[in-house]
Design a protein around this motif. Structure first.
Motif, PDB file in Angstrom:
ATOM      1  N   UNK A 281       0.818  -1.218   0.000  1.00 27.61           N
ATOM      2  CA  UNK A 281       0.000   0.000   0.000  1.00 27.61           C
ATOM      3  C   UNK A 281       0.852   1.268   0.000  1.00 27.61           C
ATOM      4  N   UNK A 282       0.215   2.381  -0.367  1.00 33.48           N
ATOM      5  CA  UNK A 282       0.849   3.716  -0.350  1.00 33.48           C
ATOM      6  C   UNK A 282       2.231   3.695  -0.988  1.00 33.48           C
ATOM      7  N   UNK A 283       2.322   3.334  -2.250  1.00 34.45           N
ATOM      8  CA  UNK A 283       3.646   3.244  -2.889  1.00 34.45           C
ATOM      9  C   UNK A 283       4.295   4.612  -3.064  1.00 34.45           C
ATOM     10  N   UNK A 284       5.610   4.626  -3.217  1.00 29.02           N
ATOM     11  CA  UNK A 284       6.359   5.849  -3.504  1.00 29.02           C
ATOM     12  C   UNK A 284       5.999   6.337  -4.914  1.00 29.02           C
ATOM     13  N   UNK A 285       5.734   7.639  -5.041  1.00 26.97           N
ATOM     14  CA  UNK A 285       5.390   8.235  -6.332  1.00 26.97           C
ATOM     15  C   UNK A 285       6.281   9.441  -6.587  1.00 26.97           C
ATOM     16  N   UNK A 286       6.131  10.032  -7.761  1.00 29.08           N
ATOM     17  CA  UNK A 286       6.924  11.198  -8.144  1.00 29.08           C
ATOM     18  C   UNK A 286       6.018  12.181  -8.867  1.00 29.08           C
ATOM     19  N   UNK A 287       6.301  13.471  -8.734  1.00 26.51           N
ATOM     20  CA  UNK A 287       5.524  14.512  -9.405  1.00 26.51           C
ATOM     21  C   UNK A 287       5.934  14.612 -10.872  1.00 26.51           C
ATOM     22  N   UNK A 288       5.016  14.978 -11.758  1.00 29.20           N
ATOM     23  CA  UNK A 288       5.390  15.096 -13.180  1.00 29.20           C
ATOM     24  C   UNK A 288       6.379  16.218 -13.460  1.00 29.20           C
ATOM     25  N   UNK A 289       6.376  17.274 -12.604  1.00 29.84           N
ATOM     26  CA  UNK A 289       7.290  18.389 -12.848  1.00 29.84           C
ATOM     27  C   UNK A 289       8.615  18.232 -12.106  1.00 29.84           C
ATOM     28  N   UNK A 312       0.629  15.978  -7.050  1.00 32.86           N
ATOM     29  CA  UNK A 312       0.412  16.187  -5.623  1.00 32.86           C
ATOM     30  C   UNK A 312      -0.887  16.929  -5.325  1.00 32.86           C
ATOM     31  N   UNK A 313      -1.363  17.715  -6.302  1.00 33.62           N
ATOM     32  CA  UNK A 313      -2.577  18.493  -6.074  1.00 33.62           C
ATOM     33  C   UNK A 313      -3.843  17.683  -6.319  1.00 33.62           C
ATOM     34  N   UNK A 314      -3.708  16.465  -6.801  1.00 30.80           N
ATOM     35  CA  UNK A 314      -4.865  15.597  -7.049  1.00 30.80           C
ATOM     36  C   UNK A 314      -5.132  14.771  -5.793  1.00 30.80           C
ATOM     37  N   UNK A 317      -5.288  11.068  -6.128  1.00 30.00           N
ATOM     38  CA  UNK A 317      -4.015  10.405  -6.470  1.00 30.00           C
ATOM     39  C   UNK A 317      -4.164   9.512  -7.704  1.00 30.00           C
ATOM     40  N   UNK A 318      -4.804  10.047  -8.725  1.00 24.35           N
ATOM     41  CA  UNK A 318      -4.922   9.293  -9.972  1.00 24.35           C
ATOM     42  C   UNK A 318      -3.587   9.316 -10.705  1.00 24.35           C
ATOM     43  N   UNK A 319      -3.073   8.160 -11.104  1.00 26.77           N
ATOM     44  CA  UNK A 319      -1.761   8.110 -11.775  1.00 26.77           C
ATOM     45  C   UNK A 319      -1.827   8.702 -13.176  1.00 26.77           C
ATOM     46  N   UNK A 320      -0.787   9.489 -13.510  1.00 23.07           N
ATOM     47  CA  UNK A 320      -0.687  10.126 -14.823  1.00 23.07           C
ATOM     48  C   UNK A 320       0.252   9.374 -15.760  1.00 23.07           C
TER      49      UNK A 320
END
Length: 334
Positions: A281-289, A312-314, A317-320
Motif C-alpha cells: 500500500x501507499x507506494x512511492x510516487x513522483x511529481x510530473x514536474x 500532488x494536487x490531485x 491520487x490518480x496516476x498520470x
C-alpha cells in the motif's frame, strides 16, 4: 653522476619551474578579478538598466582576443534569456552594420579602447542613437569617451610577464560579461526549466529533464482494480513489461502496487488472492514536474525500478504515467 640522474633532476626542475609560472599566472588573473569586483560602480548598474530597457537584442563586439571573449558573452546572454548576437567589427564595416538597429544595445570590448576596426561600429551607434556600452582599461580612450555607458577595467599588468599577451585583461572581461548575464538572469527570475529550454541536447539537457518528458503516459499504464483476481493481475504485470502493476480504487486513485517482491511473499496460494491482498500500500510516487534526476535518486535509494507519476494536487491520487529506471538511463540521466 650518471646521465639518467642528471636528466631526472633536469625534468624535476622543469616541472617545478612550470608550476611556478602556472601559479603566478593564475594568481595574477585572480588578483585582476578581485580588483574588478572591488571597482564595479554605477557604470555596471547603468549597463544593466540599458539592456533591460532595450526592446531588441544585445549586440556584442570586439576584435582579436576581445572578439573571442565577446562571442562567449553573447552566447551566455542568449542561453540565459537575454537575446544577443555577436557582430564581428570588420564584417560590420562590410554590410553587417545592417544587423544592428534601433532598439538594440551595443556592448563593445577593447582593452585599449583604440582598436581601429571598431570605428565604423561606434560611428553607426552614434549616427542612429543606439545605446553604446564600452568596456576598456583606458577611461580616456576613444571607445570610452564615445560610449553612453563606460565600464572601466582595472589597469593591471597582463599575466604573461612581458605585458603584451591578453591574459589578465581577457579574464576580467569574460568575468564581467558573466556578471552582467547572471544579474540579468536573476532579475527576470530565470529558472532551471527555462535554461533547459535553450539546452535540450547533451548532458546538461538530460540533467534538467523533467519526469513528464520521459514518463510513459496514461495509455501505457499497468493498472488493475483492487478486487482484480491475481491471475488477471499477473497477466497485467507481464503484458505491460514494467514488472509492476498499480492498484486503483473506485475513483481511479492509486492505492497500492504489486511487484515481484509481493508475488514472492505471497507465493503460497497466490492465485487465491485478489490484488488488494497482495499489494504494497501507499507506494512511492513522483511529481510530473520533478527533475528526472530526482526520480532516479529515489529509485536508487529505494532499490526499485519504477515510479508511478502522480500530481500532488490531485486528492484522488490518480496516476498520470509511469517512469522506469531504464527511461532515465537511456536519456542520459545519471
Amino acid at each position: 653522476m650518471p646521465t639518467s640522474s642528471r636528466t631526472d633532476m633536469t625534468d624535476e626542475a622543469q616541472r617545478s619551474a612550470d608550476l611556478t609560472v602556472a601559479r603566478q599566472v593564475i594568481g595574477d588573473e585572480a588578483a585582476g578579478l578581485a580588483a574588478l569586483a572591488r571597482g564595479l560602480d554605477g557604470g555596471f548598474a547603468q549597463a544593466l538598466e540599458a539592456i533591460r530597457a532595450a526592446p531588441g537584442r544585445v549586440i556584442v563586439s570586439g576584435m582579436g582576443k576581445s572578439g573571442h571573449v565577446a562571442r562567449k558573452i553573447a552566447a551566455t546572454f542568449a542561453s540565459t534569456g537575454t537575446p544577443a548576437s555577436f557582430v564581428h567589427p570588420a564584417e560590420a564595416s562590410h554590410g553587417d552594420l545592417g544587423m544592428i538597429s534601433k532598439g538594440d544595445v551595443v556592448l563593445v570590448l577593447s582593452n585599449s579602447g583604440e582598436t581601429p576596426e571598431l570605428a565604423d561600429l561606434v560611428a553607426h551607434t552614434r549616427r542612429f542613437g543606439i545605446p553604446l556600452i564600452g568596456v576598456a582599461a583606458r577611461p580616456q580612450s576613444t571607445l570610452m569617451t564615445q560610449a553612453d555607458i563606460a565600464i572601466t577595467l582595472p589597469a593591471l599588468p597582463e599575466a604573461c610577464g612581458i605585458g603584451v599577451v591578453p591574459t589578465t585583461s581577457t579574464t576580467m572581461t569574460l568575468a564581467l560579461g558573466d556578471a552582467l548575464a547572471i544579474a540579468l538572469m536573476r532579475g527576470r527570475g530565470f529558472t532551471a526549466a527555462d535554461f533547459r529550454a535553450f539546452h535540450p541536447g547533451g548532458k546538461l539537457g538530460a540533467r534538467l529533464a523533467r519526469v513528464r518528458d520521459l514518463m510513459h503516459g496514461a495509455e501505457e499504464l499497468p493498472l488493475v482494480d483492487r478486487d482484480t483476481p491475481m491471475a488477471d493481475t499477473l497477466l497485467a504485470i507481464t503484458g505491460a513489461g514494467f514488472g509492476v502493476v498499480g492498484v486503483t480504487d473506485a475513483s481511479g486513485g492509486l492505492v497500492g502496487i504489486v511487484t515481484d517482491g509481493d508475488l514472492r511473499r505471497h507465493m503460497d496460494g497466490l492465485l487465491d488472492h485478489i490484488a488488494v491482498e497482495v499489494m504494497t500500500p501507499a507506494p512511492r510516487t513522483i511529481r510530473p514536474d520533478a527533475l528526472a534526476a530526482e526520480a532516479l535518486a529515489q529509485m536508487n535509494e529505494r532499490k526499485i525500478t519504477c515510479l508511478f507519476v502522480v500530481d500532488d494536487e490531485d486528492a484522488a491520487r490518480r496516476p498520470l504515467g509511469i517512469l522506469h529506471i531504464h527511461d532515465c538511463l537511456r536519456a542520459g540521466v545519471a
